[in-house]
Design a protein around this motif. Structure first.
Motif, PDB file in Angstrom:
ATOM      1  N   ALA A  17     -32.215 -41.485 -28.912  1.00 16.30           N
ATOM      2  CA  ALA A  17     -31.645 -41.586 -30.259  1.00 16.30           C
ATOM      3  C   ALA A  17     -32.165 -42.802 -31.010  1.00 16.30           C
ATOM      4  O   ALA A  17     -32.380 -42.746 -32.230  1.00 16.30           O
ATOM      5  CB  ALA A  17     -30.116 -41.631 -30.172  1.00 16.30           C
ATOM      6  N   ASN A  18     -32.373 -43.923 -30.323  1.00 14.31           N
ATOM      7  CA  ASN A  18     -32.911 -45.113 -30.984  1.00 14.31           C
ATOM      8  C   ASN A  18     -34.284 -44.838 -31.589  1.00 14.31           C
ATOM      9  O   ASN A  18     -34.582 -45.238 -32.729  1.00 14.31           O
ATOM     10  CB  ASN A  18     -33.033 -46.278 -29.995  1.00 14.31           C
ATOM     11  N   GLN A  19     -35.113 -44.129 -30.830  1.00 17.47           N
ATOM     12  CA  GLN A  19     -36.447 -43.797 -31.310  1.00 17.47           C
ATOM     13  C   GLN A  19     -36.377 -42.743 -32.414  1.00 17.47           C
ATOM     14  O   GLN A  19     -37.115 -42.814 -33.397  1.00 17.47           O
ATOM     15  CB  GLN A  19     -37.301 -43.298 -30.147  1.00 17.47           C
TER      16      GLN A  19
ATOM     17  N   ASP B  72     -26.512 -42.192 -21.991  1.00 17.99           N
ATOM     18  CA  ASP B  72     -27.809 -41.703 -22.451  1.00 17.99           C
ATOM     19  C   ASP B  72     -27.589 -40.775 -23.649  1.00 17.99           C
ATOM     20  O   ASP B  72     -26.835 -39.801 -23.540  1.00 17.99           O
ATOM     21  CB  ASP B  72     -28.518 -40.965 -21.320  1.00 17.99           C
ATOM     22  N   ILE B  73     -28.238 -41.075 -24.772  1.00 24.48           N
ATOM     23  CA  ILE B  73     -28.062 -40.301 -26.002  1.00 24.48           C
ATOM     24  C   ILE B  73     -29.426 -39.826 -26.474  1.00 24.48           C
ATOM     25  O   ILE B  73     -30.325 -40.646 -26.741  1.00 24.48           O
ATOM     26  CB  ILE B  73     -27.394 -41.145 -27.104  1.00 24.48           C
TER      27      ILE B  73
ATOM     28  N   VAL C  17     -24.894 -45.985 -35.348  1.00 23.87           N
ATOM     29  CA  VAL C  17     -25.909 -46.393 -36.309  1.00 23.87           C
ATOM     30  C   VAL C  17     -25.526 -45.779 -37.655  1.00 23.87           C
ATOM     31  O   VAL C  17     -25.118 -44.614 -37.724  1.00 23.87           O
ATOM     32  CB  VAL C  17     -27.322 -45.950 -35.872  1.00 23.87           C
ATOM     33  N   ASN C  18     -25.622 -46.567 -38.725  1.00 26.53           N
ATOM     34  CA  ASN C  18     -25.178 -46.122 -40.046  1.00 26.53           C
ATOM     35  C   ASN C  18     -26.355 -45.754 -40.949  1.00 26.53           C
ATOM     36  O   ASN C  18     -27.479 -46.243 -40.772  1.00 26.53           O
ATOM     37  CB  ASN C  18     -24.350 -47.210 -40.730  1.00 26.53           C
ATOM     38  N   GLN C  19     -26.049 -44.902 -41.927  1.00 23.96           N
ATOM     39  CA  GLN C  19     -26.986 -44.538 -42.988  1.00 23.96           C
ATOM     40  C   GLN C  19     -28.322 -44.028 -42.442  1.00 23.96           C
ATOM     41  O   GLN C  19     -29.403 -44.500 -42.797  1.00 23.96           O
ATOM     42  CB  GLN C  19     -27.208 -45.729 -43.917  1.00 23.96           C
TER      43      GLN C  19
ATOM     44  N   LYS D 130     -31.745 -49.035 -33.730  1.00 24.67           N
ATOM     45  CA  LYS D 130     -31.022 -49.122 -32.466  1.00 24.67           C
ATOM     46  C   LYS D 130     -29.533 -48.896 -32.689  1.00 24.67           C
ATOM     47  O   LYS D 130     -28.932 -49.489 -33.577  1.00 24.67           O
ATOM     48  CB  LYS D 130     -31.250 -50.489 -31.828  1.00 24.67           C
ATOM     49  N   LEU D 131     -28.963 -48.007 -31.874  1.00 21.72           N
ATOM     50  CA  LEU D 131     -27.522 -47.808 -31.916  1.00 21.72           C
ATOM     51  C   LEU D 131     -26.828 -49.066 -31.411  1.00 21.72           C
ATOM     52  O   LEU D 131     -27.237 -49.647 -30.402  1.00 21.72           O
ATOM     53  CB  LEU D 131     -27.110 -46.614 -31.052  1.00 21.72           C
TER      54      LEU D 131
END
Length: 614
Positions: free
Chosen positions: A71-73, A63-64, A93-95, A78-79
């Protein structure tokens, strides 16, 4: 490899206070967050976000969150989860960026069959503007130029009268100053890659790394990136960029302004990176042509047949290889100047002694003053402004070689380039922030003076306290460079971090390394009374080079005070001085972390990294 990674990860998390939620006696999965805890960002600056989970036993959930939001939101992307093949799972996830200022907390919890482990990383995001903005920035980096290196230059260039200096160096006359700490997040003592990267990105890194956080993969080119000064200024402002050095132009300090790699030795790959539009410098000057030519050409250090020089020409760059060509180059075009296959020769050898055995065919290398002049001529053509990094590279390289005289003359040359930039700034609107700093220190110090007037030689002729009469350097033409680097009374310079070497206190007429490599078997070492624990059948060790003495002088062998596998003098963890003048220079005062140099530059220019150039 796995055990080494685990040790580093645990030490890092313990140091950051980020090991949380671990049940005593239970070995739950390990968590590492990149960027690391305490990282600081400019709002809008791009970075790669990565969470690594290792040593998991039947990993059930990761869980991040960022400030409590998934974190995705939070990132709107999406990571990507990926098995790295070494027992580590990456969630990356980049940039991405933090578009708003404030404090952010990343919290990661990983649950496996043995329980749950959690780690936190706390970030600060800023966006500041100086009251009076700068149009341009010139960052002068005296590589390895500790306080003592400056003092050596001041003593022999300016001299003293009754204990008072006749003048100060140009850099020392700047109105604002600070003391800069230099450690990376992996070690107390840094190298030039890690420390210059802090100036270029505002982020700590690890030894040998440029513009990245170290991940656990073997590939040195895939580590999570952080946007550097060249990329931000080109993206947001369309400013011009210059990297000027006497080292190889892909060496650690210049490459830190542009490139990204975990391994600074990948200089051929860095030369190729320089071509990429989003950070390509408008002016590149230095040595290291061997990194640009195809491997089929003699002297190439590339591992492919890419002709980087030709690619720069195809992009409209003027290519020059001598001082004469450089000065004659069209200042309305971008410039690639490569003046030596490796590091350029130092001032004493290039401008004074001119020994053909030392220079070879490279007899027309430019000095740093003219390199500065030409670069400013070109970069200032851009009405949107410019950023230039100008490095006095061989201050460091000559202190590594324990040749303080050559290092000191290069420090004087570096100061002359600074003086030119100061005058240029006053003549061109006084709207340029000029910063002078070292990336790290060296443990060289002035004990007193050395002379043989009374027949004493060697260590007995080192004069301390009342016996340390003033040195007798002469400067007949008043150009700031003493006419003779080996007068009858000279400085007695000692080194804190050194291999075994022969000390003779005299100037070396030809550059001579302090050590030679020697293969020693375990049995030979033990027979000689060496109690070092050699784990191999034989080991290459550094022994004092007997060539470092004058005929008739006592050869004083100084025992090593660092491991005997290290062949040169090493960096020190000392803080380094910074001087600054121009718009935004008021930011620099007191004791500051090296990453703050980047934030001082962003503040002076008033950069809004959330925007792209039109």
């Amino acid at each position: 490899m796995k055990r080494q990674w685990l040790k580093r990860a645990i030490l890092s998390m313990v140091a950051c206070g980020s090991l949380l939620g671990v049940v005593p006696g239970v070995q739950a999965a390990d968590v590492r967050i990149l960027p690391v805890d305490t990282a600081k960002f400019v709002a809008g600056a791009k970075f790669d976000f990565d969470v690594e989970v290792s040593n998991a036993k039947d990993l059930k959930n990761v869980d991040i969150t960022i400030n409590g939001q998934n974190a995705n939101q939070f990132f709107g992307q999406k990571l990507v989860a990926k098995e790295l093949g070494n027992g580590v799972v990456s969630y990356r996830v980049n940039q991405v960026d933090f578009p708003k200022t404030g404090n952010y907390t990343v919290r990661v919890s990983a649950t496996d069959a043995d329980g749950t482990n959690a780690a936190d990383a706390r970030y600060k995001v800023v966006q500041e503007k100086a009251q009076k903005p700068a149009k341009n920035v010139i960052l002068f980096i005296g590589d390895g130029m500790s306080l003592q290196a400056r003092e050596m230059a001041r003593i022999i260039s300016k001299g003293l009268t009754n204990g008072k200096y006749n003048d100060l160096l140009a850099m020392e006359k700047m109105p604002h100053n600070a003391l800069i700490t230099t450690s990376g997040y992996d070690s107390l003592t840094t190298d030039s890659a890690n420390s210059a990267s802090a100036y270029a990105t505002g982020h700590k890194s690890v030894v040998n790394a440029l513009g990245v956080y170290e991940d656990s993969t073997k590939d040195p080119m895939d580590d999570p990136r952080v946007e550097n000064v060249a990329e931000i200024l080109k993206r947001t402002r369309g400013m011009s960029i210059g990297v000027i050095t006497q080292a190889e132009s892909t060496d650690a300090t210049p490459a830190a302004m542009i490139g990204h790699t975990r391994r600074r030795a990948n200089q051929d790959l860095l030369a190729s990176q320089y071509l990429e539009d989003y950070h390509r410098p408008d002016v590149i000057m230095g040595g290291g042509s061997s990194r640009y030519i195809p491997q089929t050409e003699k002297g190439s250090k590339r591992h492919d047949n890419e002709n980087v020089i030709q690619e720069f020409k195809d992009k409209g760059y003027t290519f020059v290889t001598t001082s004469k060509e450089m000065m004659a180059a069209d200042s309305n075009k971008p410039l690639l100047g490569l003046f030596h296959p490796s590091t350029m020769n130092v001032y004493i050898d290039r401008e004074m002694l001119k020994n053909p055995e030392v220079l070879g065919k490279y007899t027309d290398q430019p000095n740093l003053i003219n390199m500065t002049k030409k670069s400013l001529d070109i970069l200032s053509k851009n009405p949107k402004g410019f950023f230039a990094m100008i490095e006095g590279a061989s201050i460091d390289k000559q202190l590594h070689a324990m040749d303080w005289q050559r290092a000191t003359y290069d420090t004087i040359e570096f100061d002359k380039a600074i003086e030119y930039a100061q005058k240029w700034n006053k003549e061109h609107g006084d709207n340029t922030l000029i910063i002078v700093v070292a990336d790290h220190a060296h443990g060289a110090s002035i004990t007193g003076t050395y002379h043989e007037h009374d027949g004493k030689k060697g260590i007995e002729a080192v004069r301390t306290y009342a016996d340390s009469i003033f040195p007798t350097f002469k400067d007949a033409d008043h150009d700031g460079f003493p006419d003779n680097p080996d007068p009858d009374v000279t400085l007695a310079v000692q080194y804190a971090n050194h291999p075994e070497y022969y000390e003779n206190y005299h100037f070396q007429q030809k550059p001579t390394l302090p050590t030679i490599s020697q293969t020693v078997t375990k049995q030979e070492a033990q027979a000689a009374g060496d109690k070092t624990e050699y784990h191999q059948v034989s080991t290459v060790v550094a022994k004092g080079n007997p060539a470092r003495h004058h005929a008739g002088d006592p050869m004083e062998l100084v025992p090593a005070n660092i491991p005997d596998t290290i062949g040169d003098e090493t960096h020190a963890a000392d803080d380094v001085p910074l001087n600054a003048e121009g718009p935004g220079s008021e930011y620099f005062n007191g004791v500051m972390d090296n990453t703050e140099v980047f934030f001082g530059i962003m503040r002076a220019l008033g950069v809004d990294a959330t925007k792209n150039a039109k």
